[in-house]
Scaffold this active site. Structure first.
Site, PDB file in Angstrom:
ATOM      1  N   ASP A  72       0.815  -1.226   0.000  1.00 36.64           N
ATOM      2  CA  ASP A  72       0.000   0.000   0.000  1.00 36.64           C
ATOM      3  C   ASP A  72       0.846   1.273   0.000  1.00 36.64           C
ATOM      4  OD1 ASP A  72      -3.028  -0.692   0.443  1.00 36.64           O
ATOM      5  OD2 ASP A  72      -1.937  -2.097   1.696  1.00 36.64           O
ATOM      6  N   GLU A  77      -0.229   9.382   1.918  1.00 33.45           N
ATOM      7  CA  GLU A  77      -0.903  10.257   2.889  1.00 33.45           C
ATOM      8  C   GLU A  77      -0.947   9.635   4.292  1.00 33.45           C
ATOM      9  OE1 GLU A  77      -4.939  12.593   2.627  1.00 33.45           O
ATOM     10  OE2 GLU A  77      -5.364  10.452   2.595  1.00 33.45           O
ATOM     11  N   ASP A  78      -0.904   8.288   4.366  1.00 33.94           N
ATOM     12  CA  ASP A  78      -1.141   7.648   5.672  1.00 33.94           C
ATOM     13  C   ASP A  78       0.034   7.675   6.644  1.00 33.94           C
ATOM     14  OD1 ASP A  78      -3.841   7.086   5.253  1.00 33.94           O
ATOM     15  OD2 ASP A  78      -3.278   5.482   3.880  1.00 33.94           O
ATOM     16  N   ARG A  97       1.355  -1.911   7.201  1.00 32.07           N
ATOM     17  CA  ARG A  97       1.751  -0.589   6.715  1.00 32.07           C
ATOM     18  C   ARG A  97       2.759   0.126   7.612  1.00 32.07           C
ATOM     19  NH1 ARG A  97      -2.537   2.918   3.886  1.00 32.07           N
ATOM     20  NH2 ARG A  97      -0.527   3.657   3.130  1.00 32.07           N
ATOM     21  N   ARG A 143      -8.179   2.532  12.252  1.00 37.00           N
ATOM     22  CA  ARG A 143      -6.747   2.815  12.060  1.00 37.00           C
ATOM     23  C   ARG A 143      -6.187   3.895  12.994  1.00 37.00           C
ATOM     24  NH1 ARG A 143      -5.238   1.270   6.689  1.00 37.00           N
ATOM     25  NH2 ARG A 143      -6.459  -0.592   6.220  1.00 37.00           N
ATOM     26  N   HIS A 172     -11.366   5.442   6.216  1.00 35.17           N
ATOM     27  CA  HIS A 172     -10.825   6.666   6.816  1.00 35.17           C
ATOM     28  C   HIS A 172     -11.874   7.776   6.793  1.00 35.17           C
ATOM     29  CE1 HIS A 172      -6.699   5.191   5.223  1.00 35.17           C
ATOM     30  NE2 HIS A 172      -6.697   5.035   6.528  1.00 35.17           N
ATOM     31  N   VAL A 266      -8.566  -0.683  -4.423  1.00 34.81           N
ATOM     32  CA  VAL A 266      -7.910  -1.048  -3.156  1.00 34.81           C
ATOM     33  C   VAL A 266      -8.062   0.108  -2.138  1.00 34.81           C
ATOM     34  CG1 VAL A 266      -6.328  -2.834  -3.958  1.00 34.81           C
ATOM     35  CG2 VAL A 266      -5.675  -0.444  -4.203  1.00 34.81           C
ATOM     36  N   CYS A 272      -5.157  10.327  -0.961  1.00 33.65           N
ATOM     37  CA  CYS A 272      -4.253   9.298  -0.418  1.00 33.65           C
ATOM     38  C   CYS A 272      -2.907   9.253  -1.128  1.00 33.65           C
ATOM     39  CB  CYS A 272      -4.847   7.899  -0.594  1.00 33.65           C
ATOM     40  SG  CYS A 272      -6.468   7.664   0.051  1.00 33.65           S
TER      41      CYS A 272
HETATM   42  N1  GLY Z   1      -5.539  -0.044   0.864  1.00 33.98           N
HETATM   43  C1  GLY Z   1      -5.406   1.072   1.671  1.00 33.98           C
HETATM   44  C2  GLY Z   1      -5.376   0.709   3.102  1.00 33.98           C
HETATM   45  O1  GLY Z   1      -6.113  -0.156   3.499  1.00 33.98           O
HETATM   46  O2  GLY Z   1      -4.645   1.205   3.896  1.00 33.98           O
END
Ligand code: GLY
Length: 278
Positions: A72, A77-78, A97, A143, A172, A266, A272
């Site tokens: 991913d 952005e995450d 991640r 998350r 999100h 996905v 993102c």
């Molecule tokens: N596929 C993006 C996430 O789940 O973080």
């Protein structure tokens, strides 16, 4: 506490993006029930176009190479939240991640930002963080936890921070909303999105916003970059596309539709795929 929005808040001079690894197709994290195959070649072509649009808008693009260990990683952005000259390197909320933060920390350090690192037990995906220019709304999703919110508030003390409960069927906070232009937030068409806007953001937020209703939740996710609104294309969200085609809000000079239909499969959205830096 900030009362007036700084003039340069949505003005950006740089962006960070990442390549798409082959591993995205088979092993990117997906919401339950989503199993449409991803065409990697098409995903990369669409992403190239996205990066080209951003290059024209901001000028300087920093590319983190695709890393096969992190399916991913294109969703840059995450692992970070950047506001002003501070970068909060997060602790992403999905175990696959977590390692994305290493390359992100290196990238924001090279760009000369003040780097703050989230510590245990804080958890946060940047996709949960909506910065309005005046305050932060933080999705309390699967998350992002309360401790993550507290650490974000400590990293950006000039701005109020409000938690927003996000149910598990929504990845999100920004999977259903984003800033369109200053003081205007686009909101997806599900009852959850409407409830978040009306019952939480209007009630608990520190400032007033206009809400633009957009039929699809993912379709509500757009970028506002240097006066241009970047929004979803006709494929795969024709009804949301139409709303943006007819957009007549004051505050933007251009608009452009960008197709990232393969990454939507996905659970990726327009915000993102980049970190914008002003
Ligand atoms: N596929 C993006 C996430 O789940 O973080």
């Amino acid at each position: 506490m900030i009362k007036f929005m700084a003039a340069n808040v949505f003005k950006y001079t740089k962006a960070i993006v990442s390549g798409i690894p082959n591993s995205l197709a088979a092993t990117a994290v997906r919401m339950d029930g989503s199993d449409e195959p991803v065409n990697l070649e098409k995903a990369r072509q669409q992403h190239k176009n996205y990066v080209q649009v951003l290059t024209e808008l901001v000028g300087e693009i920093h590319i983190i190479p695709a890393d096969e260990q992190f399916p991913d990683c294109v969703f840059v952005e995450d692992p970070v939240v950047v506001c002003g000259d501070t970068a909060l390197v997060t602790s992403p909320g999905h175990k696959s991640r977590g390692g994305e933060t290493v390359a992100m920390k290196e990238a924001v350090t090279k760009l000369g930002l003040n780097v703050v690192e989230m510590t245990e037990p804080g958890r946060m995906d940047g996709g949960d963080v909506l910065f309005t220019g005046r305050e932060f709304f933080v999705g309390q999703s699967a998350r992002t936890n309360e401790e993550g919110l507290k650490q974000l508030a400590a990293a950006f003390p000039s701005y109020p921070v409000t938690g927003v409960k996000v149910i598990d069927s929504c990845l999100h906070l920004k999977s259903m909303m984003s800033m369109v232009v200053p003081d205007n937030i686009s909101i997806g068409g599900t009852s959850q999105a409407a409830a978040v806007a009306k019952e939480i953001m209007e009630r608990d937020g520190h400032f007033k916003y206009n809400f633009l209703s957009v039929p699809d939740d993912f379709g509500a996710n757009c970028l506002f970059v240097n006066g241009t609104v970047v929004y979803v294309s006709k494929e795969p969200y024709p009804k949301s596309f139409e709303v943006f085609e007819k957009l007549s809000l004051p505050g933007f000079s251009e608009k452009i539709a960008v197709n990232i239909s393969e990454l939507h499969k996905v659970d990726g959205c327009l915000t993102c795929c980049s970190v914008l830096i002003n």
